[in-house]
Design a protein around this motif. Sequence first.
Motif, short mmCIF file in Angstrom:
data_model
loop_
_atom_site.label_atom_id
_atom_site.label_comp_id
_atom_site.label_asym_id
_atom_site.label_seq_id
_atom_site.Cartn_x
_atom_site.Cartn_y
_atom_site.Cartn_z
N ILE A 295 36.31 52.24 33.74
CA ILE A 295 36.69 51.08 32.94
C ILE A 295 38.19 51.10 32.65
O ILE A 295 38.87 50.07 32.75
CB ILE A 295 35.87 51.03 31.63
CG1 ILE A 295 34.41 50.72 31.95
CG2 ILE A 295 36.44 50.02 30.66
CD1 ILE A 295 33.47 50.92 30.78
N GLU A 296 38.72 52.27 32.34
CA GLU A 296 40.16 52.38 32.08
C GLU A 296 40.96 52.02 33.33
O GLU A 296 41.95 51.28 33.25
CB GLU A 296 40.49 53.80 31.65
CG GLU A 296 41.97 54.04 31.43
CD GLU A 296 42.31 55.48 31.20
OE1 GLU A 296 43.43 55.73 30.73
OE2 GLU A 296 41.49 56.37 31.49
N ARG A 297 40.54 52.51 34.48
CA ARG A 297 41.26 52.21 35.73
C ARG A 297 41.21 50.73 36.06
O ARG A 297 42.20 50.15 36.51
CB ARG A 297 40.68 53.04 36.87
CG ARG A 297 41.01 54.51 36.74
CD ARG A 297 40.25 55.37 37.69
NE ARG A 297 40.56 55.06 39.08
CZ ARG A 297 39.91 55.60 40.11
NH1 ARG A 297 38.95 56.46 39.92
NH2 ARG A 297 40.24 55.28 41.34
N ARG A 298 40.08 50.10 35.82
CA ARG A 298 39.98 48.67 36.10
C ARG A 298 40.84 47.86 35.13
O ARG A 298 41.46 46.86 35.51
CB ARG A 298 38.52 48.22 36.03
CG ARG A 298 37.70 48.76 37.19
CD ARG A 298 36.31 48.20 37.20
NE ARG A 298 36.28 46.78 37.44
CZ ARG A 298 36.16 46.22 38.65
NH1 ARG A 298 36.08 46.98 39.71
NH2 ARG A 298 36.12 44.93 38.78
N LEU A 299 40.87 48.27 33.87
CA LEU A 299 41.69 47.58 32.88
C LEU A 299 43.17 47.72 33.21
O LEU A 299 43.92 46.74 33.13
CB LEU A 299 41.39 48.12 31.48
CG LEU A 299 42.14 47.47 30.34
CD1 LEU A 299 41.73 46.01 30.21
CD2 LEU A 299 41.88 48.20 29.04
N LEU A 300 43.60 48.92 33.59
CA LEU A 300 45.00 49.11 33.95
C LEU A 300 45.36 48.32 35.20
O LEU A 300 46.48 47.78 35.30
CB LEU A 300 45.29 50.59 34.17
CG LEU A 300 45.28 51.44 32.90
CD1 LEU A 300 45.46 52.91 33.23
CD2 LEU A 300 46.36 50.98 31.94
N PHE B 257 44.03 45.47 36.03
CA PHE B 257 44.14 44.08 35.58
C PHE B 257 45.47 43.84 34.90
O PHE B 257 46.14 42.83 35.14
CB PHE B 257 42.98 43.75 34.63
CG PHE B 257 43.07 42.39 34.02
CD1 PHE B 257 42.77 41.26 34.77
CD2 PHE B 257 43.45 42.23 32.70
CE1 PHE B 257 42.87 40.00 34.21
CE2 PHE B 257 43.54 40.98 32.13
CZ PHE B 257 43.25 39.86 32.89
N ILE B 258 45.88 44.78 34.04
CA ILE B 258 47.16 44.63 33.33
C ILE B 258 48.33 44.60 34.31
O ILE B 258 49.28 43.83 34.16
CB ILE B 258 47.33 45.77 32.31
CG1 ILE B 258 46.35 45.57 31.15
CG2 ILE B 258 48.76 45.82 31.77
CD1 ILE B 258 46.27 46.76 30.21
N GLY C 224 41.88 47.01 41.47
CA GLY C 224 41.41 48.26 40.88
C GLY C 224 40.47 48.98 41.83
O GLY C 224 40.38 48.64 43.01
#
Length: 102
Positions: free
Chosen positions: A31-36, A38-39, A44
């Motif tokens: 989840i952290e990798r996907r959020l980063l 996206f940012i 991702g």
Amino acid sequence: MLPFEQLLAWSVKIATGFVLLMTTVAYLSLIERRLLAFIQMRYGPNRVGPFGLFQPIADGLKFIFKEDLVPLDADKFLYVMAPALSLVPALMTFVLIPVGGK
């Protein structure tokens, strides 16, 4: 309960807790990798499985089969055991220590 049955029950509880904890950590990392991603407006981890849900499994397999290089002057036993020894105190924070009577 016999001592063997009690030991078996404890082992199953510990293994279940460990697997749940490690799975949770793996998917929180996803989840952290996907959020980063996206940012940063980039792709991702979405190549393994549907929506990238098998990425933690692929990362784990990659880690297991990765070639280990040990420096020539290093003590091989300590070099290999140091990460394992540092993992124990980190996992001990999840141990429930009962205080009080039954």
